[in-house]
Structure formats: structure tokens, C-alpha cells
Design a protein around this motif. Structure first.
Motif, PDB file in Angstrom:
ATOM      1  N   UNK A  73      43.003  46.395  45.518  1.00 31.14           N
ATOM      2  CA  UNK A  73      44.432  46.102  45.558  1.00 31.14           C
ATOM      3  C   UNK A  73      44.732  44.683  45.126  1.00 31.14           C
ATOM      4  N   UNK A  74      43.894  43.732  45.557  1.00 26.58           N
ATOM      5  CA  UNK A  74      44.094  42.337  45.176  1.00 26.58           C
ATOM      6  C   UNK A  74      43.904  42.140  43.678  1.00 26.58           C
ATOM      7  N   UNK A  75      42.903  42.792  43.106  1.00 25.02           N
ATOM      8  CA  UNK A  75      42.668  42.684  41.662  1.00 25.02           C
ATOM      9  C   UNK A  75      43.861  43.220  40.883  1.00 25.02           C
ATOM     10  N   UNK A  76      44.416  44.337  41.330  1.00 23.82           N
ATOM     11  CA  UNK A  76      45.575  44.918  40.645  1.00 23.82           C
ATOM     12  C   UNK A  76      46.762  43.965  40.646  1.00 23.82           C
ATOM     13  N   UNK A  77      47.029  43.348  41.794  1.00 21.84           N
ATOM     14  CA  UNK A  77      48.182  42.445  41.894  1.00 21.84           C
ATOM     15  C   UNK A  77      47.934  41.168  41.091  1.00 21.84           C
ATOM     16  N   UNK A  78      46.720  40.639  41.150  1.00 23.86           N
ATOM     17  CA  UNK A  78      46.389  39.460  40.349  1.00 23.86           C
ATOM     18  C   UNK A  78      46.575  39.741  38.858  1.00 23.86           C
ATOM     19  N   UNK A  79      46.142  40.918  38.435  1.00 21.58           N
ATOM     20  CA  UNK A  79      46.290  41.307  37.033  1.00 21.58           C
ATOM     21  C   UNK A  79      47.759  41.406  36.649  1.00 21.58           C
ATOM     22  N   UNK A  80      48.556  41.995  37.536  1.00 22.64           N
ATOM     23  CA  UNK A  80      49.991  42.122  37.262  1.00 22.64           C
ATOM     24  C   UNK A  80      50.655  40.766  37.125  1.00 22.64           C
ATOM     25  N   UNK A  81      50.364  39.865  38.075  1.00 25.36           N
ATOM     26  CA  UNK A  81      50.974  38.536  38.042  1.00 25.36           C
ATOM     27  C   UNK A  81      50.527  37.751  36.816  1.00 25.36           C
ATOM     28  N   UNK A  82      49.246  37.847  36.488  1.00 25.20           N
ATOM     29  CA  UNK A  82      48.712  37.127  35.325  1.00 25.20           C
ATOM     30  C   UNK A  82      49.363  37.618  34.033  1.00 25.20           C
ATOM     31  N   UNK A  83      49.458  38.940  33.884  1.00 33.50           N
ATOM     32  CA  UNK A  83      50.059  39.503  32.666  1.00 33.50           C
ATOM     33  C   UNK A  83      51.538  39.126  32.544  1.00 33.50           C
ATOM     34  N   UNK A  84      52.266  39.169  33.662  1.00 37.96           N
ATOM     35  CA  UNK A  84      53.688  38.826  33.620  1.00 37.96           C
ATOM     36  C   UNK A  84      53.898  37.366  33.237  1.00 37.96           C
TER      37      UNK A  84
END
Length: 272
Positions: free
Chosen positions: A71-82
Motif C-alpha cells: 500500500x505504501x509503495x502504491x501511494x508513493x508511486x502515485x505522489x511521485x508521478x503526480x
């Protein structure tokens, strides 16, 4: 008399035969009913005899394991991409133009591995002073809200927070350490101190002098003309003018955002 007795015997014999016949029919009926009951019971229960004990699965279907790390990896990826998509890690054109302009007089030393930025004057200042300054991208100073400001005006663009930075003027092993604040495009002096026990590299790395060193007088308690003279010396002789102060404020904001994007990427690499 003999004929009467014979007649009675015949009557009893007929009754006995009728009773035997009736008993046989009753017994047959009971056996038939019992057979039907057994047959019906077999019909009802027969399907149960074919059910395997382990044929039912009462547990819920097993789902794929999903950990907190996933879950943390998914959110980190989302924030980084945005943030990358929004260009937070890209230097604004206005800042790049100002940096190019200042590069004629200053060498800007920056690294992705640290939040500290150094600026070194290309040529000595008057009196053969070696000038350099340093600031950290998170050295913002909380400013007090102006009196009478409407708290409901939240949609208005927030002004840039003042940035604390350190200016050093060094000669013959001694350094004048001038703590400043970049506010509204100007360098405002906060304090002035002298040290001969710490190198400029140590001071710029820390952003301050040792607590054991005399920190200098309260600057605002100095004579007004002395305060003014120090301010003119910093701006005119040391070259820390409005352009430098504006650059520090703008670069600090850009640096902090790029460091945040880098932080997201490094977090993801560590836990992936």
C-alpha cells in the motif's frame, strides 16, 4: 340335540375361518404399509448416502496477500508521478534566467544529496574579503499575519516565507558571520558576529557559529546609523543585493520541492 351341537360347531368353524382370513388380510396390510414406509424412507434418504463428507468448502475464497508495504509503495508511486507530471522538480524559467545572470558574479554549489546550497563570490570584495553564503531549503521563518487580515481570505496566494541564510566575509583566518533573512526581495540583517576558531566550510555547512562563540550584540539595539552602515556594506560591498535575496527565496522554494520529489523516489527504492 345332536343336530343342534353339529350346527353350533359348523357356525364356530365358519367364524374361525373368517377370522383367520381377516387376520391374514390385516397382517398383509401391515406388512405392505411397513414396506411402503421403508421404501419411502429409502427414497428420501438415498441422496444423503451419496454425499461425501469433505465435498463442501465452508471457508471464504483465499485472497491474494496485500501488505502494508504494498500500500505504501502504491501511494508513493502515485505522489511521485503526480508531482513529476506537475513539474515540481523542474526549475522555473524565471529562476533559471536569474541564476544565469548571477553566475557572472557567483558560483552556485548545489547537490541532490543535501538540502544545503552554497554561493561563492567569484572575485574578492573590497578589502580583499572572500565572500560566500549558504542557506538550507527548509530554513524558512514563520511570519506573523498582518493585523486585521481577513481569515476567510484563504484563496489568496500565500506570500513566500522569509528565508534565513548566512553570509561570511573572511580574511586572514577571521570571518565576519552575518545572519540574514531574505524578505520581500531584500537581505535583512539579523545579527553580526566574529569568529577565528571555525573555518568558513564548517560555518557554511552548519549555517551558524558555535554556541560557545560570542554571538554578537543585539543588532536592533545598535545605533541606527550603524545598522544602516552594516546593511549598505552587505548589499554594496559584499554583493548580497536584491537579486541575490530574490534568488535565495526562489531557489529555496524550488530546491525544497525537488528534494521532496527525490524523497518520494528514494523511499520507494528502499522498500520495493
Amino acid at each position: 340335540m345332536t343336530m343342534m351341537i353339529a350346527s353350533i360347531r359348523q357356525s364356530l368353524a365358519r367364524q374361525s375361518t373368517a377370522m383367520n382370513a381377516g387376520g391374514s388380510r390385516t397382517l398383509f396390510a401391515r406388512q405392505a404399509a411397513k414396506s411402503a414406509l421403508v421404501s419411502n424412507s429409502s427414497i428420501v434418504c438415498a441422496p444423503q448416502s451419496h454425499i461425501a463428507v469433505g465435498s463442501f468448502h465452508t471457508s471464504a475464497p483465499r485472497l491474494e496477500e496485500f501488505t502494508a508495504r504494498d500500500g505504501l509503495v502504491d501511494i508513493l508511486t502515485r505522489e511521485f508521478d503526480e508531482d513529476r507530471e506537475n513539474g515540481l522538480a523542474v526549475m522555473p524559467a524565471e529562476l533559471k534566467e536569474l541564476q544565469t545572470q548571477l553566475a557572472k558574479d557567483w558560483k552556485i554549489v548545489d547537490s541532490d544529496d543535501t538540502g544545503m546550497v552554497r554561493m561563492i563570490k567569484n572575485t574578492p570584495a573590497a578589502g580583499n574579503l572572500k565572500v560566500q553564503l549558504s542557506f538550507h531549503c527548509q530554513d524558512t521563518v514563520e511570519a506573523d499575519a498582518p493585523e486585521g487580515e481577513d481569515e476567510e481570505d484563504e484563496e489568496a496566494e500565500e506570500p513566500s516565507l522569509p528565508i534565513s541564510f548566512t553570509v561570511l566575509a573572511t580574511k586572514a583566518g577571521q570571518s565576519m558571520v552575518i545572519q540574514c533573512m531574505s524578505e520581500e526581495g531584500a537581505a535583512q540583517i539579523q545579527s553580526v558576529a566574529i569568529t577565528n576558531t571555525e573555518t568558513p566550510e564548517v560555518i557554511t555547512a552548519n549555517g551558524f557559529i558555535s554556541a560557545q562563540t560570542y554571538q554578537g550584540p543585539e543588532f536592533t539595539e545598535l545605533a541606527q546609523d550603524l545598522q544602516f552602515s552594516f546593511q549598505s556594506f552587505v548589499e554594496e560591498d559584499l554583493g548580497v543585493n536584491e537579486d541575490v535575496a530574490s534568488f535565495i527565496a526562489m531557489y529555496c522554494d524550488y530546491k525544497e520541492q525537488s528534494q521532496y520529489v527525490n524523497f518520494l523516489e528514494q523511499c520507494k527504492k528502499i522498500i520495493s
